[in-house]
Design a protein around this motif. Structure first.
Motif, PDB file in Angstrom:
ATOM      1  N   ARG A 246      56.681  35.105  74.791  1.00 11.36           N
ATOM      2  CA  ARG A 246      55.890  35.114  73.422  1.00 11.36           C
ATOM      3  C   ARG A 246      56.377  36.536  72.961  1.00 11.36           C
ATOM      4  O   ARG A 246      55.920  37.800  73.688  1.00 11.36           O
ATOM      5  CB  ARG A 246      54.380  34.767  73.418  1.00 11.36           C
ATOM      6  N   LEU A 247      56.669  36.806  71.643  1.00  9.61           N
ATOM      7  CA  LEU A 247      56.751  38.017  70.959  1.00  9.61           C
ATOM      8  C   LEU A 247      55.644  37.999  69.823  1.00  9.61           C
ATOM      9  O   LEU A 247      55.451  36.973  69.454  1.00  9.61           O
ATOM     10  CB  LEU A 247      58.103  38.177  70.289  1.00  9.61           C
ATOM     11  N   SER A 248      55.160  39.329  69.902  1.00  7.05           N
ATOM     12  CA  SER A 248      54.190  39.485  68.973  1.00  7.05           C
ATOM     13  C   SER A 248      54.597  40.464  67.864  1.00  7.05           C
ATOM     14  O   SER A 248      55.542  41.572  68.235  1.00  7.05           O
ATOM     15  CB  SER A 248      53.110  40.080  69.325  1.00  7.05           C
TER      16      SER A 248
ATOM     17  N   MET B 269      59.051  31.451  72.617  1.00  5.89           N
ATOM     18  CA  MET B 269      60.476  31.002  72.828  1.00  5.89           C
ATOM     19  C   MET B 269      60.707  30.351  74.105  1.00  5.89           C
ATOM     20  O   MET B 269      59.999  30.973  75.143  1.00  5.89           O
ATOM     21  CB  MET B 269      61.477  32.448  72.882  1.00  5.89           C
ATOM     22  N   ASN B 270      61.186  29.249  74.464  1.00  6.66           N
ATOM     23  CA  ASN B 270      61.045  28.507  75.443  1.00  6.66           C
ATOM     24  C   ASN B 270      62.780  28.188  75.708  1.00  6.66           C
ATOM     25  O   ASN B 270      63.589  28.076  74.858  1.00  6.66           O
ATOM     26  CB  ASN B 270      60.491  26.921  75.200  1.00  6.66           C
ATOM     27  N   ASN B 271      62.712  28.162  77.235  1.00  9.18           N
ATOM     28  CA  ASN B 271      64.315  27.414  77.590  1.00  9.18           C
ATOM     29  C   ASN B 271      65.059  28.695  77.319  1.00  9.18           C
ATOM     30  O   ASN B 271      66.082  28.412  76.590  1.00  9.18           O
ATOM     31  CB  ASN B 271      64.555  26.340  77.404  1.00  9.18           C
TER      32      ASN B 271
ATOM     33  N   PHE C  24      62.078  27.272  69.895  1.00 15.22           N
ATOM     34  CA  PHE C  24      61.349  28.403  69.328  1.00 15.22           C
ATOM     35  C   PHE C  24      60.232  27.964  68.616  1.00 15.22           C
ATOM     36  O   PHE C  24      60.531  27.088  67.593  1.00 15.22           O
ATOM     37  CB  PHE C  24      62.262  29.429  68.917  1.00 15.22           C
ATOM     38  N   THR C  25      59.218  28.608  68.338  1.00 15.99           N
ATOM     39  CA  THR C  25      58.280  28.508  67.316  1.00 15.99           C
ATOM     40  C   THR C  25      57.417  29.705  66.670  1.00 15.99           C
ATOM     41  O   THR C  25      57.226  30.642  67.582  1.00 15.99           O
ATOM     42  CB  THR C  25      56.856  27.506  68.000  1.00 15.99           C
ATOM     43  N   ILE C  26      57.527  29.813  65.277  1.00 16.03           N
ATOM     44  CA  ILE C  26      56.915  31.039  64.731  1.00 16.03           C
ATOM     45  C   ILE C  26      55.630  30.579  64.052  1.00 16.03           C
ATOM     46  O   ILE C  26      55.576  29.360  63.831  1.00 16.03           O
ATOM     47  CB  ILE C  26      58.077  31.295  63.599  1.00 16.03           C
TER      48      ILE C  26
ATOM     49  N   PRO D  10      51.369  28.535  56.246  1.00 15.44           N
ATOM     50  CA  PRO D  10      52.015  28.376  57.836  1.00 15.44           C
ATOM     51  C   PRO D  10      52.890  27.246  58.294  1.00 15.44           C
ATOM     52  O   PRO D  10      53.442  27.282  59.186  1.00 15.44           O
ATOM     53  CB  PRO D  10      50.745  28.503  58.355  1.00 15.44           C
ATOM     54  N   SER D  11      52.628  26.260  57.385  1.00 11.77           N
ATOM     55  CA  SER D  11      53.516  24.778  57.588  1.00 11.77           C
ATOM     56  C   SER D  11      54.923  25.148  57.028  1.00 11.77           C
ATOM     57  O   SER D  11      55.593  24.058  57.424  1.00 11.77           O
ATOM     58  CB  SER D  11      52.791  23.639  57.206  1.00 11.77           C
ATOM     59  N   SER D  12      55.001  26.153  56.519  1.00  8.57           N
ATOM     60  CA  SER D  12      56.599  26.236  55.809  1.00  8.57           C
ATOM     61  C   SER D  12      57.429  27.089  56.756  1.00  8.57           C
ATOM     62  O   SER D  12      57.274  28.346  56.691  1.00  8.57           O
ATOM     63  CB  SER D  12      56.601  26.988  54.271  1.00  8.57           C
ATOM     64  N   ARG D  13      58.204  26.373  57.839  1.00 10.44           N
ATOM     65  CA  ARG D  13      58.804  27.286  58.750  1.00 10.44           C
ATOM     66  C   ARG D  13      60.225  26.636  58.828  1.00 10.44           C
ATOM     67  O   ARG D  13      60.479  25.784  58.686  1.00 10.44           O
ATOM     68  CB  ARG D  13      58.032  26.970  60.068  1.00 10.44           C
TER      69      ARG D  13
END
Length: 124
Positions: free
Chosen positions: A19-21, A83-85, A68-70, A55-58
């Motif tokens: 996880r990046l911050s 970030m996964n895998n 990945f999830t922002i 937040p739902s506009s990704r």
């Protein structure tokens, strides 16, 4: 103006998660589209993910979609990149950026403010 500081980058094995911050100061991020970009060694900086004022506009680069999830947290004045895998070719410096544009942007030139970046190294 908003100031951005990334953290969380480190060495991780292929297949691992990170996880990046991105912590903002100066102004709240609620007025900005927020994005993550990365620069691999010897390559141009490329778009990874972005989140609009809602937040739902990704949006995600095809190469990271599904892994990945922002996440934006206006209360914490921060944006995260889960970030996964992870893959070795995703090694690079990851940058957080803020755009004054209302519409979510995937183009680097549309971002007004940038952090210094955080190094992510994915080993074989």
């Amino acid at each position: 103006q908003v100031r951005l500081a990334e953290s969380g980058g480190r060495l991780v094995q292929a297949g691992g998660n990170l996880r990046l911050s991105c912590t903002a100061s100066g102004r709240n991020i609620r007025g900005y589209t927020m994005g993550w970009f990365r620069r691999a060694p010897g390559k141009e900086r490329e778009f990874v993910a972005a989140v609009g004022r809602s937040p739902s506009s990704r949006y995600y680069a095809d190469s990271v979609a599904g892994r990945f999830t922002i996440i934006r947290d206006n209360a914490e004045n921060a944006v995260y990149l889960d970030m996964n895998n992870l893959k070795p070719e995703e090694t690079g410096v990851y940058y957080c950026a803020a755009s004054l544009r209302v519409i979510v942007q995937t183009i680097e030139a549309e971002y007004n403010y940038w952090g210094q970046g955080t190094q992510v190294t994915v080993s074989e």
